[in-house]
Design an enzyme around this catalytic site. Sequence first.
Site, PDB file in Angstrom:
ATOM      1  N   PHE B 132       0.847  -1.127   0.007  1.00  0.00           N
ATOM      2  CA  PHE B 132       0.030   0.051   0.151  1.00  0.00           C
ATOM      3  C   PHE B 132       0.896   1.321  -0.114  1.00  0.00           C
ATOM      4  CE2 PHE B 132      -2.706   3.137   2.091  1.00  0.00           C
ATOM      5  CZ  PHE B 132      -3.802   3.234   1.142  1.00  0.00           C
ATOM      6  N   ASP B 201       2.946  -4.898   8.571  1.00  0.00           N
ATOM      7  CA  ASP B 201       1.937  -4.146   8.425  1.00  0.00           C
ATOM      8  C   ASP B 201       0.570  -5.341   8.347  1.00  0.00           C
ATOM      9  OD1 ASP B 201      -0.450  -3.020   7.362  1.00  0.00           O
ATOM     10  OD2 ASP B 201       0.679  -1.478   6.157  1.00  0.00           O
ATOM     11  N   TYR B 226      -9.831  -0.113  11.306  1.00  0.00           N
ATOM     12  CA  TYR B 226     -11.387   0.209  10.882  1.00  0.00           C
ATOM     13  C   TYR B 226     -11.676  -0.609   9.631  1.00  0.00           C
ATOM     14  CZ  TYR B 226      -8.071   2.959   8.148  1.00  0.00           C
ATOM     15  OH  TYR B 226      -6.971   3.284   7.387  1.00  0.00           O
ATOM     16  N   LYS B 227     -10.794  -1.638   9.637  1.00  0.00           N
ATOM     17  CA  LYS B 227     -11.206  -2.844   8.474  1.00  0.00           C
ATOM     18  C   LYS B 227     -11.976  -3.740   9.262  1.00  0.00           C
ATOM     19  CE  LYS B 227      -7.293  -1.205   5.604  1.00  0.00           C
ATOM     20  NZ  LYS B 227      -8.006  -0.400   4.710  1.00  0.00           N
ATOM     21  N   ARG B 375     -12.297  -5.203  -5.951  1.00  0.00           N
ATOM     22  CA  ARG B 375     -12.154  -5.608  -4.905  1.00  0.00           C
ATOM     23  C   ARG B 375     -13.180  -5.992  -3.812  1.00  0.00           C
ATOM     24  NH1 ARG B 375      -8.084  -2.936  -0.639  1.00  0.00           N
ATOM     25  NH2 ARG B 375      -9.900  -1.607  -0.235  1.00  0.00           N
TER      26      ARG B 375
END
Lengths: 401, 401
Positions: B132, B201, B226-227, B375
């Site tokens: 990312f 990560d 938050y995922k 996705r």
Amino acid sequence: MSELTLKAEKLDAADELAALRDRFVLDEGVYLDGNSLGALAAHVPERIADVVRRQWGELRIRSWTESGWWTAPERIGDRIAPLVGAAPGQIVVGDSTSVNVFKALVAAVRMAREQGSGGGDRDEIVVDATTFPTDGYIAQSAARMTGCALRPVTPAEVPGALSSRTAAVLLNHVDYRTGRLYDLPSLTAAVHAAGAYAVWDLCHSAGALPVGLDEHGVGLAVGCTYKYLNGGPGSPAFLYIRRDLQDRFDSPLPGWNSHADPFGMRSDYEPAASAIRGRVGTPDILSLLALEAALEVWDGVTVEAVRAKSLALTDFFLECVAAYVPAGRVECLTPPAHGERGSQVALRCPDAGDVMRRLIERGVVGDFRHPDVLRFGFTPLYVGFADVERAARVLAEELLG
Amino acid sequence: MSELTLKAEKLDAADELAALRDRFVLDEGVYLDGNSLGALAAHVPERIADVVRRQWGELRIRSWTESGWWTAPERIGDRIAPLVGAAPGQIVVGDSTSVNVFKALVAAVRMAREQGSGGGDRDEIVVDATTFPTDGYIAQSAARMTGCALRPVTPAEVPGALSSRTAAVLLNHVDYRTGRLYDLPSLTAAVHAAGAYAVWDLCHSAGALPVGLDEHGVGLAVGCTYKYLNGGPGSPAFLYIRRDLQDRFDSPLPGWNSHADPFGMRSDYEPAASAIRGRVGTPDILSLLALEAALEVWDGVTVEAVRAKSLALTDFFLECVAAYVPAGRVECLTPPAHGERGSQVALRCPDAGDVMRRLIERGVVGDFRHPDVLRFGFTPLYVGFADVERAARVLAEELLG
């Protein structure tokens, strides 16, 4: 009814900001700790509930665009801008004050070095030795990571400490402990004259008094939003990057939110062309939007009016303390001159910790700073003159008791 | 009723986690974007309302102690710990993922250098070139500020890139784009064998699959909340510092919250003796406590059960896509092997942007990643097999339409 009680009544009756108190949730006590955590504005809970239930709960991911989440850091920055004397487009909100001090100081050192005539030799960061500790710790880290020496001096010594070696200077607008206000225009000018950059910490002045960032040519500034801006516990800090410096702002924390094309997911970094390059990671939406709602209490309110009332409040508090408290029982650390006073009064006494505990039990909420300081913060948006008289009276009783 | 619809019904009927869906606020659509923003747990709004109205509005400053605000970063870290295979006392929550990557990478370089036998010569940070973007940008900054070179390689090339010059390696557990799961145990071992430190990560694995931080001897890790942890938009990230490394964790962001005696207001910096030294500034309470409430949906749920369902969901999605979508219309970027698959499926097609727009209009919410990736994230806590079948069916219709 005492003379000072009557005076308080008159002052409250003449106070043009008195009605703003109704915009806040308060109780029957006297809250003089708004310089640590501002009170809750009455309309904020409903706004947060909407952010949670509708924006997050129903719209979910769509809210990044449809609810304006993505642009919140700069939009809320523009909302803070007039309160600190900044034109739009120069402030972003996000991260803690400490993190923003790091960004600003490192960027300041880099800017000082990139300019001509020996800029590369600049290897000192000057810091206010009396600062709130986090600023000193972060300045030490910024110095270490940019190959600078840290030079802690008192604010009075700053002009004398500047030289062609100075890269950046970290200064407080108002001292967190004593409430002393420093001369931002002249110190900024002195730092710039030395070819360095000043970073101003506005934690104790933003929302309390006029700062005049643009007017005084300040380059970089940071500040918190949970004190006089009432943004809520730990609400994100702000970072000001003067417009003409934005292209040179070289952040040590170049997160994807600061990219010119954040959703391009490019492996090469290209910073955004504005204050947005002060952003880092995904913004903290609940806290940001609570802050945005809280800032609405400023509608129709000028910081100049707030400052005038603030000085009247602290003057009156000092007057009441002088009248009620026996001479010598406390020592006032806050300067008497208006030009040197923030929006708080700090009184020193050996038993400050005990005294503050008892005050809080009686509903007069200030705070204690190790080892011997009583701090009283005056937020003109919701503190009145009767509050002030009562606080001084209760304080006197506890100091005598 | 088609064969796959029947199969979905059977799978849902046998799903031991199916009832958890009622703990969330969902609508009649299919939400497959929990890998970007997790859904709202139904009890969270009331909890946030209490934090705002009572803790902030009524207790105000007292809440720092009385409502447990001050200790929230480590308390919530301990709540996340079992989900990533960590014993208590090793995780703190706060700041964004980007900021935590910076802390961890700089600290990793410093640790690698301080150890014996030529540690001082270590001058390379190896980074997953497919990461990312923010991780790459931040790694670049960490390299620049520690005098390292940045060496971007593909994850497969990592073992070959390690040498006595390697100081730190930044790796993703699951690739944000393809959903590929990397081999954390063997890569960690390889990095450690080279005398370097790995920073993992976990943004796309925390809450989605077992991580086993302690078991695999990981030194440093960061992740977002938050995922798959459903903490809310921009909720604070977490930082894991293995217990035996905590005394050596030398943070580049030594804010006052990381001090051994934060309220001593000392001008000298002395880091706290635990993972608390990963803290920086005043914690963001609204977002932290929303996250804390959200984590309660994990009561009685193991991440192993979540993983088993996740694999069943993605297997079934791939089966449905194979059945409904004409061969060649999309290319699957996500590995078929369970050991190489996270909790998302990524499909490539040239018109992915348009296709995702139409899917979202029909209530099937995934997301689009530039330039050609669809996705779909599968959060086993609230996604069921009928959802999966429907998503694949609607996808096929839009791909054919």
